[in-house]
Design a protein around this motif. Structure first.
Motif, mmCIF file in Angstrom:
data_model
loop_
_atom_site.group_PDB
_atom_site.id
_atom_site.type_symbol
_atom_site.label_atom_id
_atom_site.label_comp_id
_atom_site.label_asym_id
_atom_site.label_seq_id
_atom_site.Cartn_x
_atom_site.Cartn_y
_atom_site.Cartn_z
ATOM 1 N N HIS A 1 -9.404 -6.407 9.644
ATOM 2 C CA HIS A 1 -9.796 -7.292 8.539
ATOM 3 C C HIS A 1 -8.572 -7.806 7.781
ATOM 4 O O HIS A 1 -8.595 -8.922 7.249
ATOM 5 N N ILE A 2 -7.510 -7.007 7.717
ATOM 6 C CA ILE A 2 -6.266 -7.495 7.104
ATOM 7 C C ILE A 2 -5.738 -8.691 7.894
ATOM 8 O O ILE A 2 -5.346 -9.716 7.325
ATOM 9 N N ARG A 3 -5.758 -8.574 9.220
ATOM 10 C CA ARG A 3 -5.271 -9.688 10.055
ATOM 11 C C ARG A 3 -6.209 -10.883 9.964
ATOM 12 O O ARG A 3 -5.769 -12.031 9.919
ATOM 13 N N LEU A 4 -7.506 -10.633 9.936
ATOM 14 C CA LEU A 4 -8.474 -11.730 9.842
ATOM 15 C C LEU A 4 -8.276 -12.531 8.558
ATOM 16 O O LEU A 4 -8.346 -13.763 8.559
ATOM 17 N N ASN A 5 -7.998 -11.845 7.454
ATOM 18 C CA ASN A 5 -7.838 -12.506 6.164
ATOM 19 C C ASN A 5 -6.442 -13.057 5.947
ATOM 20 O O ASN A 5 -6.181 -13.703 4.931
ATOM 21 N N GLY A 6 -5.519 -12.798 6.880
ATOM 22 C CA GLY A 6 -4.172 -13.331 6.753
ATOM 23 C C GLY A 6 -3.331 -12.655 5.695
ATOM 24 O O GLY A 6 -2.364 -13.231 5.197
ATOM 25 N N TYR A 7 -3.660 -11.420 5.332
ATOM 26 C CA TYR A 7 -2.857 -10.719 4.334
ATOM 27 C C TYR A 7 -1.476 -10.390 4.901
ATOM 28 O O TYR A 7 -1.357 -10.027 6.076
ATOM 29 N N PRO A 8 -0.439 -10.485 4.077
ATOM 30 C CA PRO A 8 0.929 -10.218 4.561
ATOM 31 C C PRO A 8 1.224 -8.728 4.624
ATOM 32 O O PRO A 8 1.964 -8.191 3.799
ATOM 33 N N PHE A 9 0.665 -8.068 5.579
ATOM 34 C CA PHE A 9 0.818 -6.611 5.691
ATOM 35 C C PHE A 9 1.629 -6.306 6.947
ATOM 36 O O PHE A 9 1.242 -6.676 8.051
ATOM 37 N N LEU A 10 2.751 -5.631 6.762
ATOM 38 C CA LEU A 10 3.629 -5.272 7.871
ATOM 39 C C LEU A 10 3.313 -3.840 8.274
ATOM 40 O O LEU A 10 3.680 -2.891 7.579
ATOM 41 N N GLU A 11 2.604 -3.690 9.376
ATOM 42 C CA GLU A 11 2.113 -2.386 9.815
ATOM 43 C C GLU A 11 3.272 -1.479 10.199
ATOM 44 O O GLU A 11 4.096 -1.809 11.059
ATOM 45 N N ALA B 1 3.617 -11.953 15.451
ATOM 46 C CA ALA B 1 2.389 -12.538 16.005
ATOM 47 C C ALA B 1 2.697 -13.381 17.232
ATOM 48 O O ALA B 1 1.987 -13.334 18.247
ATOM 49 N N GLN B 2 3.788 -14.144 17.152
ATOM 50 C CA GLN B 2 4.157 -15.002 18.279
ATOM 51 C C GLN B 2 4.522 -14.169 19.501
ATOM 52 O O GLN B 2 4.138 -14.498 20.628
ATOM 53 N N MET B 3 5.238 -13.072 19.289
ATOM 54 C CA MET B 3 5.613 -12.202 20.390
ATOM 55 C C MET B 3 4.391 -11.523 21.019
ATOM 56 O O MET B 3 4.416 -11.137 22.180
ATOM 57 N N ALA B 4 3.318 -11.364 20.217
ATOM 58 C CA ALA B 4 2.088 -10.747 20.723
ATOM 59 C C ALA B 4 1.106 -11.790 21.248
ATOM 60 O O ALA B 4 -0.071 -11.480 21.460
ATOM 61 N N ASN B 5 1.601 -13.041 21.432
ATOM 62 C CA ASN B 5 0.765 -14.131 21.936
ATOM 63 C C ASN B 5 -0.420 -14.421 21.016
ATOM 64 O O ASN B 5 -1.512 -14.764 21.468
ATOM 65 N N GLN B 6 -0.198 -14.243 19.718
ATOM 66 C CA GLN B 6 -1.214 -14.589 18.728
ATOM 67 C C GLN B 6 -0.779 -15.845 17.994
ATOM 68 O O GLN B 6 0.379 -16.265 18.082
ATOM 69 N N ASP B 7 -1.696 -16.428 17.256
ATOM 70 C CA ASP B 7 -1.393 -17.640 16.510
ATOM 71 C C ASP B 7 -0.531 -17.298 15.300
ATOM 72 O O ASP B 7 -1.001 -16.630 14.372
ATOM 73 N N PRO B 8 0.732 -17.743 15.273
ATOM 74 C CA PRO B 8 1.586 -17.391 14.120
ATOM 75 C C PRO B 8 1.096 -17.994 12.820
ATOM 76 O O PRO B 8 1.372 -17.474 11.747
ATOM 77 N N ASN B 9 0.352 -19.109 12.903
ATOM 78 C CA ASN B 9 -0.146 -19.740 11.686
ATOM 79 C C ASN B 9 -1.297 -18.965 11.050
ATOM 80 O O ASN B 9 -1.782 -19.338 9.993
ATOM 81 N N SER B 10 -1.758 -17.893 11.733
ATOM 82 C CA SER B 10 -2.796 -17.062 11.121
ATOM 83 C C SER B 10 -2.214 -16.174 10.036
ATOM 84 O O SER B 10 -2.945 -15.567 9.272
ATOM 85 N N ILE B 11 -0.892 -16.078 9.971
ATOM 86 C CA ILE B 11 -0.266 -15.239 8.950
ATOM 87 C C ILE B 11 -0.170 -16.031 7.664
ATOM 88 O O ILE B 11 0.888 -16.463 7.230
ATOM 89 N N LEU B 12 -1.283 -16.250 7.071
ATOM 90 C CA LEU B 12 -1.383 -16.945 5.797
ATOM 91 C C LEU B 12 -2.397 -16.210 4.963
ATOM 92 O O LEU B 12 -3.354 -15.662 5.494
ATOM 93 N N PHE B 13 -2.187 -16.223 3.676
ATOM 94 C CA PHE B 13 -3.196 -15.599 2.825
ATOM 95 C C PHE B 13 -4.283 -16.616 2.575
ATOM 96 O O PHE B 13 -4.085 -17.615 1.922
ATOM 97 N N ASN B 14 -5.478 -16.360 3.124
ATOM 98 C CA ASN B 14 -6.585 -17.318 3.013
ATOM 99 C C ASN B 14 -7.335 -17.079 1.715
ATOM 100 O O ASN B 14 -8.155 -16.202 1.665
#
Length: 805
Positions: free
Chosen positions: A620-630, A792-805
């Motif tokens: 859910h943190i990733r879904l919401n675009g929260y800036p959380f560095l695991e 995110a880019q290295m994990a083949n995910q959308d880097p633009n998803s890293i935004l706080f929505n």
């Protein structure tokens, strides 16, 4: 580098309760997130912070000698600067210690400052425990209100209403003081019409409770919805969400949590209780200056408050401390561990004093088992672990897919309608089945129960042979018709819970996931436990049973299987391990069942991790675009700082400010035309040699205050960030000296630094940004948002998803 988070005037809101809501966890700014990285590092505002740490002294006195309101504070959707906050606290503590030697009053102040942390923990524990008791009592009463009312006093729930009744033990739920709605309206409770009326009243009450909850959340406190744990994790890592831990959120979440639980939706109160406790902690921080003015210190308090929340949710103080350490906290020093333990202790003691369930227990489903388990039972326990892992992975994928659909389609525009429809479906499906009609906590209590001689529930309708009964221990017996009826009812309840929870978690009402997950596992565990029990009864001569389960012995405990299944499913969804096992054995009071719980918890985690690495809160943190560095994930790619920094090739050059050659007008033009949250300060544009870093927010506040309070400051005034400004002609306007807001020790890396080291630095120091240099010259900047996008880019995910929505 772009950060659109600044809004004029917003810096004046840094002291109210609502403003102190932050989400700690990242060093970047996402407020109106751009592709460009935000530069936000607020080192300024304290004239003592001059490069050599916070203790450096400046030989130049300027108008910022006293900190200005707003300087050194943070805007909404920004990240705190952990390094600066810790330095400020060390300076404050050092100053108090030095002054304590000067006078008795200063010594008393030093003692009170040292004691204030423990006093704050005491207050948090008292408030969290009191609110938890209020929620428990209210939810229990309102849940029973759907089925009837007490004539002796409408404020009594069903159990309390029948305490003074003269009915027999077996008829203890049928006392004359308690009337169902059909008995109250029709005068009798038997027949088809009475059943339909009770059915109708059950659905109507459920809809009323849920609609009132969603309307209150929508109208007064939008942040009161959901579990709150993903946001708490992000806040504790350093991010700021103003209002998320404020007064209104606390009030509305407390009220609507009672309503949501009472409506019969497939949700629990345990997760939201963590949010409630953190709201208490945040609000009480304003009573103490050192916590009110320091964001890092406040996050230590919030970590302890989270422990208190789990402590009252499960009656598990030690489990609460471990939950805070394992699951939610980003920074957890030893001092915080002790204070978390104290807060959890006080909260549990307060709840125990209130005694919300009238049985001297802190939770409704406390249970004690006395029979030992056998080594061969590890096989079904591990099977339950596999089921828990599969269920967890299935639930996370399904729930995230549904929540994403809610966010990206018109469905998200109708939260009230969604709650209405889900509640109606839940209530209509739940009423006919005894095990879905009761509250989920009561269901878990029923499933955990070890059948005794006086138990009258369907689950305990065995064929009794009292000649073989020894004391209070009952041997394994043949299942009677009631048990078989209960089995298929539980199977239907399992199917309903598995699917309805997917659509319930994430709606705009307070909704926890602990209890629904435990219910799914407990049902599966009880079904398996009864199956193994009957297998052992009818085939006790089989090789797998002959050595330890003879005829007439009590060797299988179905309630234990339910408990292990509950732990497995909860572990599969949340990926908790240590804290989960401790919470479960605190619930049961039996240390001898730690091995089955550990086996099930680890198996469920391994199985779930094999399908998907993220737990429900991280998802859910990733879904919401929260800036959380695991912190748990490793970065294994061979990239360098120059591959991630801004500016990139073909980008405009980095915007910088020179140390002593730009005017007020020049700086104001830069601030107006760019959206960066901070600017590197260099010796000159030609040399690009780094001097320090200044925040946009501090620049704006300082210039505005200088224009108002310092004579001679005009647009042509030179801004000077050095100790000694270059000589100017006598006719020149006054120089504006801003060295006090300059961070003279920004973190820097070279352009060849491996990104795995850069990522480690951001994780362990909680940086907001670091500057990139080459041979001492400034090249670019890396913000936390850049790091997250790169991962995110290295994990083949959308880097633009890293935004706080």
């Amino acid at each position: 580098m772009d950060q659109k988070g600044y809004r004029r005037g917003s810096f004046q809101s840094a002291t109210s309760d609502e403003d102190m809501l932050e989400i700690a966890g990242a060093s970047m700014d996402f407020s109106m997130a751009d592709d460009d990285p935000p530069l936000d590092r607020e080192m300024g505002g304290f004239s003592s912070y001059n490069g050599g740490g916070m203790n450096g002294t400046s030989t130049m006195m300027d108008f910022l000698e006293e900190p200005l309101p707003g300087v050194g504070t943070y805007e909404d959707f920004n990240t705190i600067d952990w390094v600066r906050e810790k330095s400020r606290d060390r300076d404050r503590h050092r100053e108090i210690t030095n002054r304590s030697k000067e006078s008795t009053w200063a010594l008393l102040h030093s003692v009170s400052d040292a004691f204030s942390g423990w006093l704050l923990m005491l207050l948090i524990g008292l408030l969290a425990g009191s609110l938890a008791g209020l929620i428990d009592i209210s939810a229990h009463w309102m849940t029973d209100l759907k089925e009837g009312v007490c004539l002796a006093g409408f404020w009594f729930n069903h159990e309390h209403c029948c305490w003074k009744s003269n009915t027999t033990f077996t008829d203890r739920d049928k006392c004359p003081e308690w009337k169902s709605w059909s008995q109250l309206i029709l005068g009798h409770g038997e027949g088809a019409f009475a059943y339909i009326l009770n059915y109708f009243m059950y659905v109507i009450w459920a809809l009323m409770f849920s609609l009132l909850a969603v309307l209150l959340v929508k109208g007064f406190a939008p942040y009161a919805c959901g579990s709150g744990i993903p946001e708490i994790k992000t806040i504790l890592s350093g991010f700021i969400i103003r209002g998320y831990l404020g007064k209104w959120t606390l009030v509305i979440k407390t009220i609507t949590l009672v309503l949501a639980v009472s409506s019969g939706l497939s949700l629990g109160k345990e997760g939201p209780l963590v949010h409630v406790a953190c709201c208490c902690g945040n609000i009480l921080c304003h009573l103490f200056t050192k916590y009110r003015k320091n964001e890092a210190k406040r996050r230590e308090v919030l970590s302890a408050a989270a422990a208190a929340g789990v402590s009252v949710a499960f009656g598990a103080p030690i489990g609460g401390v471990l939950f805070s350490l394992e699951e939610v906290s980003y920074y957890f020093p030893l001092k915080t561990l002790w204070r978390s333990f104290f807060a959890a202790l006080v909260a549990a003691f307060t709840l125990r004093s209130i005694n919300p369930f009238g049985n001297s227990r802190l939770v409704l489903f406390y249970v004690e088992f006395h029979m030992p388990w056998h080594l061969l039972e590890l096989v079904p326990f591990i099977l339950l672990g596999i089921f828990g892992g599969l269920w967890g992975a299935f639930f996370i994928r399904s729930n995230i897919a549904w929540c994403r659909r809610r966010k990206t389609t018109r469905l998200g525009k109708y939260p009230v309608l969604e709650v209405f429809v889900v509640t109606a479906i839940t209530a209509i499906l739940a009423f006919p089945n005894e095990y879905t009609r009761m509250s989920t906590s009561e269901l878990i209590s029923e499933l955990f129960n070890d059948c005794g001689i006086l138990d009258s529930s369907q689950l305990c309708e065995y064929v009794n042979d009292f000649n073989s009964t020894k004391g209070d221990d009952l041997p394994d017996r043949a299942a009677g018709p009631g048990v078989y009826t209960a089995m298929w009812q539980l199977a239907l309840a399992l199917i309903m819970k598995v699917f309805i929870t997917i659509f319930t978690f994430g709606m705009k009402v307070p909704s926890g996931l602990f209890i629904p997950s435990m219910a799914v596992g407990a049902i599966a565990g009880r079904l398996l436990g009864v199956a193994v029990e009957q297998l052992a009864f009818y085939h006790h001569d089989w090789a797998i049973f002959s050595g330890w389960c003879s005829q007439g012995a009590d060797c299988i405990t179905p309630g234990l299987y339910a408990m292990v299944g509950a732990a497995a499913c909860l572990g599969g969804v949340t990926r908790m391990t240590v804290s989960l096992v401790v919470i479960m054995f605190e619930l049961t009071g039996g240390l001898e069942y730690i091995v089955p719980l550990m086996a099930a918890a680890m198996t469920s985690k391994w199985v779930a991790d094999a399908i998907g690495r993220e737990g429900i809160y991280d998802a859910h943190i990733r879904l919401n675009g929260y800036p959380f560095l695991e912190a748990k994930e490793e970065f294994s790619h061979k990239t360098r700082a120059m591959d991630v920094m801004r500016p990139r090739k073909n980008d405009p050059p980095l915007t910088v400010i020179t140390q002593d050659s730009m005017t007020v007008e020049d700086v104001e033009t830069i601030v107006t035309k760019t959206t960066y949250s901070g600017y590197p300060v260099v010796v000159s544009r030609a040399s690009q040699r780094l001097v320090g870093f200044v925040l946009r927010r501090d620049l704006i506040i300082s210039i505005e205050n200088a224009r108002k309070k310092q004579d001679g400051i005009v647009s042509t005034s030179v801004i000077c960030f050095t100790d000694y400004c270059p000589p100017l002609p006598p006719s020149s306007p006054s120089v504006l000296k801003l060295r006090s807001i300059l961070d003279l020790s920004p973190f820097t890396v070279t352009d060849e630094t491996p990104m795995e080291i850069v990522v480690d630095i951001f994780r362990k120091l909680g940086l907001r940004q670091c500057l990139v240099t080459h041979n001492g010259k400034l090249l670019g900047i890396i913000t936390k948002k850049d790091v997250l996008k790169h991962i995110a880019q290295m994990a083949n995910q959308d880097p633009n998803s890293i935004l706080f929505n």
